[in-house]
Write a protein that holds these residues in place. Structure first.
Motif, PDB file in Angstrom:
ATOM      1  N   ILE A   5       0.744  -0.970  -0.119  1.00 52.57           N
ATOM      2  CA  ILE A   5       0.113  -0.072   0.170  1.00 52.57           C
ATOM      3  C   ILE A   5       0.866   1.270  -0.054  1.00 52.57           C
ATOM      4  O   ILE A   5       0.705   2.250  -0.683  1.00 52.57           O
ATOM      5  N   VAL A   6       2.022   1.179   0.766  1.00 45.90           N
ATOM      6  CA  VAL A   6       2.925   2.230   0.775  1.00 45.90           C
ATOM      7  C   VAL A   6       3.485   2.631  -0.552  1.00 45.90           C
ATOM      8  O   VAL A   6       3.566   3.851  -0.941  1.00 45.90           O
ATOM      9  N   TYR A   7       3.860   1.622  -1.271  1.00 47.05           N
ATOM     10  CA  TYR A   7       4.482   1.691  -2.566  1.00 47.05           C
ATOM     11  C   TYR A   7       3.523   2.060  -3.534  1.00 47.05           C
ATOM     12  O   TYR A   7       3.869   3.085  -4.163  1.00 47.05           O
ATOM     13  N   PHE A   8       2.274   1.768  -3.608  1.00 47.28           N
ATOM     14  CA  PHE A   8       1.316   2.393  -4.311  1.00 47.28           C
ATOM     15  C   PHE A   8       0.910   3.905  -4.154  1.00 47.28           C
ATOM     16  O   PHE A   8       0.779   4.536  -4.985  1.00 47.28           O
ATOM     17  N   ILE A   9       1.172   4.016  -2.982  1.00 48.47           N
ATOM     18  CA  ILE A   9       0.690   5.472  -2.600  1.00 48.47           C
ATOM     19  C   ILE A   9       1.777   6.544  -3.124  1.00 48.47           C
ATOM     20  O   ILE A   9       1.523   7.442  -3.372  1.00 48.47           O
ATOM     21  N   ILE A  10       3.303   5.985  -2.931  1.00 45.70           N
ATOM     22  CA  ILE A  10       4.351   6.865  -3.349  1.00 45.70           C
ATOM     23  C   ILE A  10       3.945   6.864  -4.958  1.00 45.70           C
ATOM     24  O   ILE A  10       4.312   8.031  -5.507  1.00 45.70           O
ATOM     25  N   LEU A  11       3.494   5.809  -5.699  1.00 47.53           N
ATOM     26  CA  LEU A  11       3.524   6.074  -7.343  1.00 47.53           C
ATOM     27  C   LEU A  11       2.607   7.138  -7.407  1.00 47.53           C
ATOM     28  O   LEU A  11       2.606   7.891  -8.252  1.00 47.53           O
ATOM     29  N   LEU A  12       1.295   7.057  -6.834  1.00 43.82           N
ATOM     30  CA  LEU A  12       0.271   8.092  -6.865  1.00 43.82           C
ATOM     31  C   LEU A  12       0.587   9.392  -6.739  1.00 43.82           C
ATOM     32  O   LEU A  12       0.401  10.486  -7.567  1.00 43.82           O
ATOM     33  N   VAL A  13       1.694   9.643  -5.696  1.00 45.05           N
ATOM     34  CA  VAL A  13       1.897  10.854  -5.385  1.00 45.05           C
ATOM     35  C   VAL A  13       2.948  11.491  -6.265  1.00 45.05           C
ATOM     36  O   VAL A  13       2.996  12.776  -6.763  1.00 45.05           O
ATOM     37  N   ILE A  14       3.791  10.688  -6.978  1.00 47.48           N
ATOM     38  CA  ILE A  14       4.580  10.971  -8.169  1.00 47.48           C
ATOM     39  C   ILE A  14       3.925  11.203  -9.274  1.00 47.48           C
ATOM     40  O   ILE A  14       3.991  12.499 -10.003  1.00 47.48           O
ATOM     41  N   GLY A  15       2.647  10.543  -9.461  1.00 45.78           N
ATOM     42  CA  GLY A  15       2.049  10.816 -10.835  1.00 45.78           C
ATOM     43  C   GLY A  15       1.137  12.250 -10.490  1.00 45.78           C
ATOM     44  O   GLY A  15       0.992  12.848 -11.550  1.00 45.78           O
ATOM     45  N   PHE A  16       0.929  12.465  -9.552  1.00 48.46           N
ATOM     46  CA  PHE A  16       0.266  13.643  -9.097  1.00 48.46           C
ATOM     47  C   PHE A  16       1.269  15.001  -9.338  1.00 48.46           C
ATOM     48  O   PHE A  16       1.053  15.864  -9.814  1.00 48.46           O
ATOM     49  N   TYR A  17       2.431  14.774  -8.736  1.00 49.80           N
ATOM     50  CA  TYR A  17       3.477  15.883  -9.107  1.00 49.80           C
ATOM     51  C   TYR A  17       3.725  15.770 -10.547  1.00 49.80           C
ATOM     52  O   TYR A  17       3.841  17.144 -10.984  1.00 49.80           O
ATOM     53  N   GLY A  18       3.972  14.855 -11.401  1.00 51.27           N
ATOM     54  CA  GLY A  18       3.885  14.996 -12.681  1.00 51.27           C
ATOM     55  C   GLY A  18       2.791  15.763 -13.290  1.00 51.27           C
ATOM     56  O   GLY A  18       2.932  16.739 -14.606  1.00 51.27           O
ATOM     57  N   TYR A  19       1.652  15.384 -12.830  1.00 51.34           N
ATOM     58  CA  TYR A  19       0.541  16.221 -13.377  1.00 51.34           C
ATOM     59  C   TYR A  19       0.588  17.599 -12.872  1.00 51.34           C
ATOM     60  O   TYR A  19       0.129  18.602 -14.055  1.00 51.34           O
ATOM     61  N   LYS A  20       0.976  18.034 -11.827  1.00 41.84           N
ATOM     62  CA  LYS A  20       1.051  19.468 -11.578  1.00 41.84           C
ATOM     63  C   LYS A  20       2.262  20.353 -12.383  1.00 41.84           C
ATOM     64  O   LYS A  20       2.038  21.621 -12.696  1.00 41.84           O
ATOM     65  N   GLN A  21       3.180  19.464 -12.702  1.00 34.96           N
ATOM     66  CA  GLN A  21       4.239  19.922 -13.602  1.00 34.96           C
ATOM     67  C   GLN A  21       4.019  20.123 -15.028  1.00 34.96           C
ATOM     68  O   GLN A  21       4.502  21.068 -15.712  1.00 34.96           O
ATOM     69  N   ALA A  22       3.009  19.419 -15.519  1.00 35.23           N
ATOM     70  CA  ALA A  22       2.648  19.440 -16.746  1.00 35.23           C
ATOM     71  C   ALA A  22       2.034  20.649 -17.270  1.00 35.23           C
ATOM     72  O   ALA A  22       1.187  21.482 -16.655  1.00 35.23           O
ATOM     73  N   THR A  23       2.394  21.001 -18.496  1.00 37.38           N
ATOM     74  CA  THR A  23       1.905  22.444 -19.066  1.00 37.38           C
ATOM     75  C   THR A  23       0.558  22.334 -20.022  1.00 37.38           C
ATOM     76  O   THR A  23       0.142  23.219 -20.690  1.00 37.38           O
ATOM     77  N   GLY A  24       0.389  21.054 -20.477  1.00 31.03           N
ATOM     78  CA  GLY A  24      -0.658  20.703 -21.196  1.00 31.03           C
ATOM     79  C   GLY A  24       0.183  20.701 -22.977  1.00 31.03           C
ATOM     80  O   GLY A  24      -0.730  20.156 -23.800  1.00 31.03           O
ATOM     81  N   ASN A  25       1.102  20.829 -22.916  1.00 28.37           N
ATOM     82  CA  ASN A  25       2.093  20.584 -24.417  1.00 28.37           C
ATOM     83  C   ASN A  25       2.321  19.322 -24.616  1.00 28.37           C
ATOM     84  O   ASN A  25       2.734  18.528 -23.728  1.00 28.37           O
ATOM     85  N   LEU A  26       1.938  18.987 -25.683  1.00 26.69           N
ATOM     86  CA  LEU A  26       2.383  17.514 -26.312  1.00 26.69           C
ATOM     87  C   LEU A  26       3.768  17.095 -26.060  1.00 26.69           C
ATOM     88  O   LEU A  26       4.041  16.014 -25.517  1.00 26.69           O
ATOM     89  N   SER A  27       4.620  18.005 -26.298  1.00 26.39           N
ATOM     90  CA  SER A  27       6.151  17.707 -26.028  1.00 26.39           C
ATOM     91  C   SER A  27       6.476  17.781 -24.559  1.00 26.39           C
ATOM     92  O   SER A  27       7.286  16.763 -24.084  1.00 26.39           O
ATOM     93  N   GLU A  28       5.789  18.224 -23.771  1.00 25.04           N
ATOM     94  CA  GLU A  28       5.851  18.318 -22.283  1.00 25.04           C
ATOM     95  C   GLU A  28       5.435  16.857 -21.696  1.00 25.04           C
ATOM     96  O   GLU A  28       5.931  16.343 -21.088  1.00 25.04           O
ATOM     97  N   PHE A  29       4.381  16.475 -22.202  1.00 28.38           N
ATOM     98  CA  PHE A  29       3.623  15.447 -21.886  1.00 28.38           C
ATOM     99  C   PHE A  29       4.294  14.292 -22.259  1.00 28.38           C
ATOM    100  O   PHE A  29       4.679  13.280 -21.422  1.00 28.38           O
ATOM    101  N   MET A  30       4.605  14.187 -23.488  1.00 29.08           N
ATOM    102  CA  MET A  30       5.438  12.933 -24.169  1.00 29.08           C
ATOM    103  C   MET A  30       6.825  12.900 -23.793  1.00 29.08           C
ATOM    104  O   MET A  30       7.649  11.773 -23.951  1.00 29.08           O
ATOM    105  N   LEU A  31       7.441  14.049 -23.765  1.00 33.72           N
ATOM    106  CA  LEU A  31       9.260  14.113 -23.441  1.00 33.72           C
ATOM    107  C   LEU A  31       9.478  14.819 -22.404  1.00 33.72           C
ATOM    108  O   LEU A  31      10.894  15.025 -22.172  1.00 33.72           O
TER     109      LEU A  31
END
Length: 456
Positions: free
Chosen positions: A23-49
């Motif tokens: 469960i702790v491991y899964f939570i860490i992954l979800l937190v990282i995913g949320f961080y990546g989501y907050k950093q994304a700008t909506g640009n395709l190059s940003e999302f893919m590279l």
């Protein structure tokens, strides 16, 4: 006598600590995913590279983790356990291939893909490099990525299903679906940045876990004399040439040639901040890989003595790491090791899903909808593309009919034969044109037959 379906599952069910670690491991992954989501700008190059702004450390370990995956923790130890030291030829070839890849492909690909119309996928780079206005090369390359990554992703889901079936005594399909849900969540929301950071985290814990198991096993057995015991049980266990022929060794050794055409690995080179950072990336990445493969071989060899000494009935050699980790360690540590297997599995699935999604978006969606419409519907298509690919992969993995090593081998050989020559020619042959490409592509088909036949 231990059996995988009763004793181990009862032992794990009686120790809730292992579930806490998962469960702790899964939570860490979800937190990282949320961080990546907050950093994304909506640009395709940003999302893919990641906006081509990823550092050397994340690049190195994310490339290694997405490369080795469940094959290193599940497939390779099982192969060494079954065939002995002769299985290491493939690891030697892979290490050399990855090392050469950093020199031959990485620097030029990073520079040329940006110069060639800021290409974010291999098919897009091929199109721009060869001035293919009819998009024939782009479509064919995109189809290869979608088809063979579906096969590749199949191996990841099979690993996840086997893990939950053998470690927890749960239904294979339940494990497959659970892994799929977690992976698609952080991949979909976080994009390339989340996938890369997650792979970095997973690469670290994979190396720690793979070193722990053979070291503790040797302490429980006869120390360094364990390898002598393994040789005495069957002399061929430590024979590099057991059951092999020269052509077979060359075939295993040549796996390293496939690195030049693996989209989910070389896309890491495209995303790094600058080609000047690649030497540092190479040193870290190859060190991680060499140590990881070495200790993985140690798991397989010590497992031969450990299984025999404890009178364990091992029905599936590819569950060796699972069995050893749950018997050797406290359940809390065992939970960490199970999380490590999940790390290996999820790292490659997420990378492949992202590459397939980028190919569907960049190489097909824009051709169908047109550039103007694509600019307003990119996020929608990324969602549809990723979900559709995932559904296909789950369907293929629903009834596993081969070993993980063979599943990975077929996909690896296909990508190596299809893309490796074209990548090298695109980067080094100035006279490469659409006409010469057709001749070169015919040669790829002959090479692909050799690769696939060598796996039979």
């Amino acid at each position: 006598m231990f059996t995988l379906g009763t004793a181990l599952s009862d032992q794990i069910d009686a120790n809730w600590q292992i579930y806490i670690m998962i469960i702790v491991y899964f939570i860490i992954l979800l937190v990282i995913g949320f961080y990546g989501y907050k950093q994304a700008t909506g640009n395709l190059s940003e999302f893919m590279l990641g906006g081509r702004n990823v550092g050397p450390y994340i690049t190195a370990l994310s490339a290694g983790a997405s490369d080795m995956s469940g094959w290193m923790i599940i497939g390779l130890p099982g192969s060494v356990y079954s065939t002995g030291l002769s299985a290491v030829w493939i690891t030697i070839g892979l290490t050399l291939g990855a090392y050469i890849n950093y020199f031959v492909v990485a620097p030029r690909l990073r520079v040329y893909t940006e110069v060639a119309g800021d290409a974010i996928t291999l098919p897009d780079f091929f199109k721009n490099r060869l001035d293919d206005r009819q998009n024939i090369i782009k479509i064919i390359s995109g189809l290869i990525i979608v088809i063979f990554f579906t096969l590749y992703t199949h191996s990841g889901f099979v690993s996840g299903g086997k893990l939950f079936e053998n470690a927890f005594g749960l239904n294979y399909h339940f494990g497959l679906i659970l892994v799929a849900i977690i992976v698609i969540f952080y991949t979909f929301f976080g994009g390339y940045l989340a996938v890369s950071i997650t792979d970095f985290f997973q690469g670290v814990i994979m190396l720690i876990a793979m070193a722990m198991v053979p070291i503790v096993a040797m302490m429980k057995l006869n120390g360094w004399d364990t390898f002598q015991d393994v040789a005495e049980m069957k002399p061929t266990n430590l024979d590099l040439f057991r059951g092999t022929i020269v052509l077979g060794i060359i075939s295993l050794f040549s796996w390293g040639l496939g690195y030049f055409g693996q989209p989910h690995i070389i896309v890491r080179f495209m995303s790094i901040k600058s080609h000047k950072l690649l030497p540092k990336t190479r040193r870290l990445g190859i060190s991680w890989m060499a140590i990881g493969l070495l200790v993985t071989i140690g798991v397989g060899l010590t497992g031969i003595a450990f299984i025999s000494d404890n009178h364990i009935q091992l029905k599936d050699p590819e569950t060796l790491f699972i069995v050893m980790s749950q018997i050797l360690f406290h359940p809390l540590v065992g939970g960490f090791l199970i999380a490590t297997i999940l790390a290996a599995i999820m790292s490659i699935i997420s990378s492949q899903l992202l590459v397939k999604s980028s190919s569907l978006t960049e190489d097909f969606y824009k051709l169908i909808r047109g550039t103007k419409k694509a600019s307003t519907h990119q996020k929608e298509f990324v969602m549809v593309g990723r979900l559709s690919v995932l559904i296909v992969a789950i369907a293929l993995a629903w009834h596993p009919n081969d070993t993980i090593l063979n599943l990975v081998g077929n996909a690896w050989a296909s990508f190596g034969a299809a893309f490796s020559p074209l990548v090298l020619f695109s980067l080094y042959w100035k006279n490469l044109t659409r006409t010469s490409w057709r001749n070169q592509w015919n040669s790829c088909w002959c090479l692909s037959r050799y690769y696939l036949d060598s796996l039979d």
